[in-house]
Design an enzyme around this catalytic site. Structure first.
Site, mmCIF file in Angstrom:
data_model
loop_
_atom_site.group_PDB
_atom_site.id
_atom_site.type_symbol
_atom_site.label_atom_id
_atom_site.label_comp_id
_atom_site.label_asym_id
_atom_site.label_seq_id
_atom_site.Cartn_x
_atom_site.Cartn_y
_atom_site.Cartn_z
ATOM 1 N N CYS A 72 -16.660 -11.325 11.859
ATOM 2 C CA CYS A 72 -17.321 -12.322 11.492
ATOM 3 C C CYS A 72 -18.251 -12.424 9.662
ATOM 4 O O CYS A 72 -18.392 -11.418 9.901
ATOM 5 C CB CYS A 72 -18.301 -13.124 12.107
ATOM 6 S SG CYS A 72 -17.741 -13.409 13.861
ATOM 7 N N HIS B 118 -7.485 0.639 1.565
ATOM 8 C CA HIS B 118 -7.492 0.508 3.060
ATOM 9 C C HIS B 118 -6.789 2.172 4.385
ATOM 10 O O HIS B 118 -7.168 1.841 5.281
ATOM 11 C CB HIS B 118 -6.654 -0.687 3.359
ATOM 12 C CG HIS B 118 -7.231 -2.287 2.622
ATOM 13 N ND1 HIS B 118 -6.399 -1.855 1.140
ATOM 14 C CD2 HIS B 118 -8.565 -2.591 3.128
ATOM 15 C CE1 HIS B 118 -7.431 -3.275 0.891
ATOM 16 N NE2 HIS B 118 -8.100 -3.273 1.436
#
Ligand code: GLN
Ligand code: ZN
Length: 771
Positions: free
Chosen positions: A519, A697
């Site tokens: 979020c 990543h």
């Protein structure tokens, strides 16, 4: 009463309960039963809120453990073979989403990408040429059964078949996805039939692709598909959102569905077109409560819009959120610390439900029926319109006084280049990083201690300086050419600047789902933006004082700050971006005054801001370029401006990237194997480029030879004199061990390349660059 409904409610829970439950489940701390209970609790709570606000229909099927497009894939049996052929369970679901679940081996997850022009990300469906579809209705129908116990009318929500196909990808060589309709439609029919057996009156089918520029075949497919689906005895509410229907207006209006939903927040002006084509018996669901922004509805204005509509349509008019409320935080009541003025201007998902009820009441019974509410709403609106905290006349004046000279460097790049190179004396293939270094637990808790007042600024500064020192030492030891201070003072690249600029507010609980359990809490830009104080100069100057090598000043660009915030709806986005750009321009000039020679202005969201209709691209790109240049151009030729973007699609925006006129751009390329440099080659991009040589990543350490190979491949497209060597993006999510090993290999690779090209005399190098 006028019917009210929402297109979906946030599923994360008021206090991000979904995130915490799901993450505990992943860690094996709770079992599936406990997880299910938490989900049930959130759904019930959401329905309770909808009942309290007297929504005519409760939304069902909008809840999701991770993503509703992935839910649709499971519902329709679109499960790639590598996840097994058994009936999909929650483990299959999470393995598809993230490659990992408590049960089952780690596996290559499905792709994830942005949901239209929002910051929400969905899991991309993977289609085979002869894709088989099959109904797995367990989740949907058990949630329906759950909702039915509340004894209120419900409205299940499904992603429509055409948007679902459009959003998916064929993994093998491309084929026409429309060919899959023959197999897909029977499953949708089956679902609709089952719903009608349950005596459900309305089903919401989301077809957001109707606001895109659709090929004619897809427009035709809409006609066939909905002709087919209307055979069920259900009323279909076809929903569109996020923009203007443009060429699809007549199509959307005339499809044989019982209702149509249109987003009138984004584009109120499409009402006339819609009314022109809307059949006489069709319901129009008017999206007039903003599902994507946090501003309180201006009732007077909305009622002025709705009243004539209501007179024409009578009970065929419904009131709705513009899109799913998923893109809004859940409940403003949980903001305890927020400034009272600002709070009175806002409305989150729960408050938006109440707004719909008041609007419905006023339409049906007249203004007097909500007199008190209306007064209060009006005074909040007026207070916002007139607040001195929003309107700063000096900022407005400055924006009006922007001259064409301010968005141009003094001289073109080929001229600046010579001055910069003479001054910086960098080797061929200069090495650098993108800005952030590993954010260790120590750094995080340090920032936390400072924010919560446990330590004062002096001791905070001392400790951050210590971090900077250690980052500089490490880079010197690695022999990197252009250094960074490491960004340890930043929690987030937008929040950091927002907190230092005037015109921004921050919530405690204003979380919005970005993807899965992640979020974000976007800052709220409520007023004119200005810079009361320097934001980065102290840190950068300190870092520069430790070394004779150049240290890059590091700023977040105006478009990225804009895209990753909740923005004002009382002025254009362009106006807000210009104000941010002017504030950054001042920071740039202060950095230069303090001796900084290189300044990087990150714009990772540059592409993200592209409008949905290509016809609107030019305006956006022109304005975005303008703002970047406004921020970056107020410097002498000798100052080297860098920018950074991290995605791998440049083909369609390359000329705007060129127009930015940054001296150096660093981009993500390693995952696309330098293929994207072709765009730069074709465009004959004249400035310098740092194509990322490894994927940050992944924890994997790239080898020297693999980096050398990538750069040699890059040199097929870009002259070696234009090339920089750097990772794909910032390193804040990695640990130091990985980072140091990877950077060590990166520097060794650069040196190996320099050795190789050293034997060439400068003329040969020049030749290479033109050939
Ligand atoms: N300078 C930022 C960093 O290194 C850039 C982050 C980004 O591109 N998203 O973290
Ligand atoms: Zn990046």
């Amino acid at each position: 009463m006028v019917t009210t409904h929402n297109l979906g409610f946030p599923r994360i829970g008021t206090k991000r309960e979904l995130k915490f439950a799901v993450e505990r489940f992943w860690k094996g701390e709770i079992d599936q039963n406990a997880l299910e209970l938490q989900g049930k609790w959130i759904r019930t709570d959401n329905w309770k809120k909808q009942i309290e606000a007297q929504q005519t229909y409760l939304s069902v099927g909008d809840f999701s453990w991770y993503d509703h497009v992935l839910d649709t894939s499971i519902l329709l049996g679109v499960i790639p073979e590598r996840f097994g052929t058994h009936e999909p369970d929650i483990h299959t679901y999470f393995r598809m989403a993230r490659g990992r679940a408590p049960i089952g081996e780690d596996i290559h997850a499905c792709e994830m990408t942005k949901w239209f022009d929002t910051n929400y990300h969905y899991i991309v469906p993977e289609f085979q040429r002869n894709q088989h579809f099959q109904l797995n209705g367990h989740k949907l129908f058990s949630e329906i059964a759950e909702a039915e116990q509340l004894r209120k009318p419900i409205k299940p929500i499904l992603l429509g078949p055409l948007s679902y196909l459009w959003l998916g990808k064929s993994k093998q060589n491309d084929f026409d996805k429309l060919l899959l309709l023959d197999n897909l439609l029977p499953v949708y029919t089956k679902i609709l039939n089952k719903l009608s057996e349950l005596n459900i009156e309305w089903v919401q089918l989301d077809e957001p692709i109707l606001v895109l520029d659709l090929p004619i075949q897809w427009q035709n497919a809409f006609k066939n598909v909905y002709q087919h689906l209307q055979k069920s005895h259900l009323n279909i509410l076809l929903t569109t959102y996020f923009g203007h229907l443009k060429n699809n207006t007549q199509l959307a209006c005339e499809l044989p569905t019982a209702g149509l939903h249109v987003d009138f927040v984004r584009t109120p002006d499409q009402i006339e077109n819609v009314l022109q084509y809307l059949p006489k018996d069709k319901i129009l669901s008017a999206g007039i409560v903003d599902g994507r922004n946090i501003w309180r509805n201006d009732f007077r204005k909305t009622l002025k819009f709705l009243r004539p509509l209501h007179q024409i349509l009578k009970n065929r008019l419904w009131i709705a959120s513009s899109c799913s409320l998923l893109h809004c935080p859940v409940d403003l009541d949980h903001e305890i610390k927020l400034d009272a003025d600002i709070k009175s201007w806002l409305s989150f998902a729960k408050q938006k439900l109440a707004e719909m009820h008041f609007l419905s009441t006023a339409l049906e019974l007249g203004d007097s029926a909500i007199e008190k509410v209306l007064k209060e709403n009006e005074s909040a609106t007026t207070s916002r319109q007139q607040s001195k905290r929003i309107h700063q006349s000096d900022v407005k004046k400055r924006c009006q006084a922007i001259t064409p000279e301010m968005i141009k460097r003094k001289n073109p790049y080929f001229y600046r280049k010579k001055i910069q190179h003479a001054l910086l004396q960098l080797p061929l293939f200069p090495t650098t990083t993108i800005g952030s270094f590993p954010q260790t637990q120590d750094i995080r808790s340090l920032r936390h201690q400072y924010k919560s007042g446990k330590i004062d600024f002096n001791s905070y500064r001392e400790k951050i300086c210590h971090e900077i020192e250690s980052a500089i030492d490490k880079q010197i030891a690695l022999d990197i050419d252009v250094l960074v201070h490491g960004e340890s003072e930043r929690n987030d690249m937008v929040e950091y600047f927002g907190e230092l600029l005037d015109g921004f507010a921050f919530t405690e609980n204003g979380w919005v789902q970005s993807y899965g359990s992640r979020c974000v809490k976007p800052p709220i830009i409520f007023g004119d933006v200005s810079r009361p104080t320097q934001m980065t100069v102290d840190w950068i100057s300190y870092a520069q004082s430790l070394t004779t090598k150049p240290v890059k000043g590091m700023l977040t660009g105006p478009i990225t700050i804009l895209c990753w915030s909740f923005v004002r709806d009382d002025q254009s986005r362009f106006e807000t971006a210009k104000q941010i750009a002017l504030a950054l321009r001042d920071e740039v000039s202060d950095l230069v005054a303090a001796g900084t020679q290189i300044i990087q202005i990150d714009e990772p969201a540059f592409r993200e801001g592209l409008p949905l209709h290509t016809s609107d691209w030019d305006d956006y790109l022109r304005e975005a370029v303008y703002c970047f240049r406004l921020a970056s151009s107020g410097v002498d030729d000798a100052i080297q401006i860098h920018t950074h973007m991290c995605y791998s699609e440049f083909n369609d925006i390359i000329s705007s990237i060129g127009d930015l006129d940054a001296d150096v751009i660093t981009i993500e390329t390693s995952r696309s194997d330098m293929e994207l440099l072709k765009a730069f080659e074709q465009y004959k991009y004249p400035n310098e480029i740092g194509p990322g040589v490894y994927d940050i990543h992944s924890p994997r350490i790239p080898t020297v030879s693999e980096i050398v190979k990538l750069i040699e491949k890059a040199s097929d497209s870009i002259s070696i004199q234009q090339l920089w060597i750097n990772p794909d993006c910032g390193l804040k999510t990695r640990d130091w061990k990985e980072t140091e090993s990877a950077l060590k290999n990166m520097v060794t690779a650069a040196k190996r390349l320099r050795d190789k090209y050293k034997s060439l005399n400068p003329n040969d190098v020049a030749l290479l660059s033109t050939g």
